[in-house]
Design a protein around this motif. Structure first.
Motif, short mmCIF file in Angstrom:
data_model
loop_
_atom_site.label_atom_id
_atom_site.label_comp_id
_atom_site.label_asym_id
_atom_site.label_seq_id
_atom_site.Cartn_x
_atom_site.Cartn_y
_atom_site.Cartn_z
N GLY A 66 0.77 -1.23 0.00
CA GLY A 66 0.00 0.00 0.00
C GLY A 66 0.80 1.28 0.00
O GLY A 66 0.23 2.36 0.10
N GLY A 67 2.12 1.18 -0.07
CA GLY A 67 2.91 2.40 -0.15
C GLY A 67 2.94 3.22 1.13
O GLY A 67 3.19 4.43 1.09
N SER A 68 2.68 2.59 2.27
CA SER A 68 2.71 3.31 3.55
C SER A 68 3.00 2.31 4.66
O SER A 68 3.19 1.12 4.42
CB SER A 68 1.38 4.00 3.81
OG SER A 68 0.38 3.05 4.15
N PHE A 69 2.97 2.82 5.90
CA PHE A 69 3.19 1.96 7.07
C PHE A 69 1.88 1.52 7.71
O PHE A 69 1.87 1.02 8.83
CB PHE A 69 4.07 2.69 8.10
CG PHE A 69 5.55 2.40 7.93
CD1 PHE A 69 6.24 1.66 8.87
CD2 PHE A 69 6.23 2.86 6.82
CE1 PHE A 69 7.59 1.38 8.71
CE2 PHE A 69 7.58 2.60 6.65
CZ PHE A 69 8.26 1.85 7.60
N ASP A 70 0.76 1.68 6.99
CA ASP A 70 -0.53 1.27 7.56
C ASP A 70 -0.54 -0.21 7.90
O ASP A 70 -1.14 -0.64 8.90
CB ASP A 70 -1.67 1.57 6.57
CG ASP A 70 -1.92 3.06 6.40
OD1 ASP A 70 -1.37 3.85 7.21
OD2 ASP A 70 -2.64 3.45 5.46
N GLY A 71 0.14 -1.03 7.09
CA GLY A 71 0.16 -2.47 7.34
C GLY A 71 0.94 -2.86 8.58
O GLY A 71 0.87 -4.03 9.01
N LEU A 72 1.65 -1.93 9.19
CA LEU A 72 2.40 -2.23 10.42
C LEU A 72 1.46 -2.72 11.51
O LEU A 72 1.85 -3.54 12.36
CB LEU A 72 3.14 -0.97 10.87
CG LEU A 72 4.14 -1.09 12.02
CD1 LEU A 72 5.26 -2.05 11.65
CD2 LEU A 72 4.71 0.28 12.37
N ALA A 73 0.22 -2.25 11.49
CA ALA A 73 -0.75 -2.62 12.52
C ALA A 73 -1.02 -4.12 12.54
O ALA A 73 -1.49 -4.67 13.55
CB ALA A 73 -2.05 -1.86 12.32
N GLU A 74 -0.74 -4.81 11.44
CA GLU A 74 -0.99 -6.24 11.36
C GLU A 74 0.14 -7.07 11.97
O GLU A 74 0.01 -8.29 12.11
CB GLU A 74 -1.20 -6.66 9.91
CG GLU A 74 -2.38 -5.96 9.24
CD GLU A 74 -2.49 -6.30 7.77
OE1 GLU A 74 -1.75 -7.22 7.32
OE2 GLU A 74 -3.28 -5.65 7.06
N LEU A 75 1.25 -6.43 12.31
CA LEU A 75 2.40 -7.12 12.89
C LEU A 75 2.36 -7.01 14.41
O LEU A 75 1.82 -6.05 14.96
CB LEU A 75 3.70 -6.54 12.36
CG LEU A 75 3.88 -6.52 10.85
CD1 LEU A 75 5.20 -5.86 10.47
CD2 LEU A 75 3.79 -7.93 10.27
N SER A 76 2.97 -7.98 15.08
CA SER A 76 2.99 -7.99 16.55
C SER A 76 4.42 -8.11 17.05
O SER A 76 5.21 -8.91 16.52
CB SER A 76 2.16 -9.14 17.10
OG SER A 76 0.79 -8.98 16.78
#
Length: 330
Positions: free
Chosen positions: A211-221
């Motif tokens: 997605g070209g951003s750090f929004d997907g960071l929320a899916e990591l733990s």
């Protein structure tokens, strides 16, 4: 080695059967770890399997208890390649005297040692052996080939600390290489393959966000014992990175940047839901202070700080106090 494996080895030895050690149990003897060594290699595992007896079961039983208790401990190995030299070679004129006896015998020895310098072995050892057995806590052995005829190796009974590098910046590339070299488990996160690739991060675990951003960071733990270094390119995603680290209550979080930039990140982090107390947990700027400017120099400063944090986290107050006395920093 996990607790069950250690107890299995102890049980086999007490039953009079071979220990069945492998290079997976003792990676200090693997071909990769011993490349270039004149005396250590996979053949050492066979030598220990031949040498271990029921008397050595206590070492593996103590190690299993250390794993269960989360103790900072190691299993160590005395590797003898010249028995006569090992037994008769006494301390040289430079080292501290440890008596008139060299190594206790010319046989391989397995032992347990923890950061409190508790030592467990199945056979007697000499004062000079004890000196080197205790040094195993400086990993894998600080003076492993100080005396002729023998050398030393060890296996930690604890996991590596995981370091998250949030951002595949040039500084992060340098940090990844150095952090891996000093024993950290490194994970790098970014959204751009042009920066996050095998060439720039050949040994680290790479997590590519979509997605070209750090929004997907929320899916990591992250785990509470992990460390986080906020090193995003251009600092554009520093707020998201800090919020993620604080939400997971990691043991350490540090962020690169000048005071002016950090003030703006502060406002965005607070707006994102963090408290002032949480913000104060962010080490800023990240790294030890000694004039580092280039990415490589910054990596030395950052990894130096990580090593210091790990040291304070892992070792008991008693062990740290003893080390501080040794350094003349009481």
């Amino acid at each position: 080695m996990d607790k069950n494996r250690l107890l299995h080895i102890a049980s086999e030895l007490r039953a009079g059967r071979p220990a069945g050690l492998t290079c997976e149990d003792a990676p200090c003897f693997s071909a990769e770890a011993t490349r270039g060594s004149a005396y250590l290699g996979p053949a050492c595992v066979d030598a220990f399997n031949d040498a271990l007896t029921a008397d050595d079961a206590v070492v593996f039983e103590r190690a299993a208890r250390a794993v269960a208790e989360g103790d900072q401990a190691w299993i160590g190995f005395k590797v003898v390649f010249d028995a006569d030299e090992a037994v008769h070679n006494v301390d040289n004129a430079v080292t501290k005297s440890y008596g008139e006896v060299g190594s206790a015998d010319g046989e391989p020895l397995v032992f347990f040692c923890n950061d409190a310098k508790e030592v467990v072995a199945g056979r007697p050892y000499s004062p000079r052996d004890l000196f080197q057995m205790k040094d195993v806590t400086r990993g894998p052995s600080m003076h492993n080939e100080q005396f002729a005829g023998l050398t030393w190796a060890s296996v930690p009974l604890f996991d590596k600390v995981r370091v998250w590098l949030l951002g595949a910046s040039d500084a992060a590339s340098e940090v990844a290489a150095l952090a891996e070299h000093v024993g950290f488990d490194v994970v790098v996160v970014d959204y751009d393959e042009a920066y996050l690739n095998e060439k720039r991060f050949p040994t680290a675990q790479r997590v590519l966000l979509q997605g070209g951003s750090f929004d997907g960071l929320a899916e990591l733990s992250a785990a509470s014992e992990d460390y986080v270094c906020v090193l995003t390119r251009g600092h554009m995603f520093d707020p998201e990175a800090c919020l993620w680290a604080l939400a997971h209550d990691v043991h350490y979080v540090g962020m690169m940047g000048c005071a002016g930039k950090n003030n703006r990140v502060h406002d965005l982090v607070i707006e994102g839901g963090a408290t002032e107390a949480q913000w104060e947990r962010v080490k800023r700027p990240i790294g030890l202070k000694f004039g580092a400017k280039t990415p490589a120099e910054l990596a030395v400063a950052i990894v130096g700080e990580l090593v210091d944090v790990r040291y304070k986290q892992r070792y008991s107050e008693e062990a740290r106090a003893r080390h501080e006395r040794d350094l003349g920093r009481e």
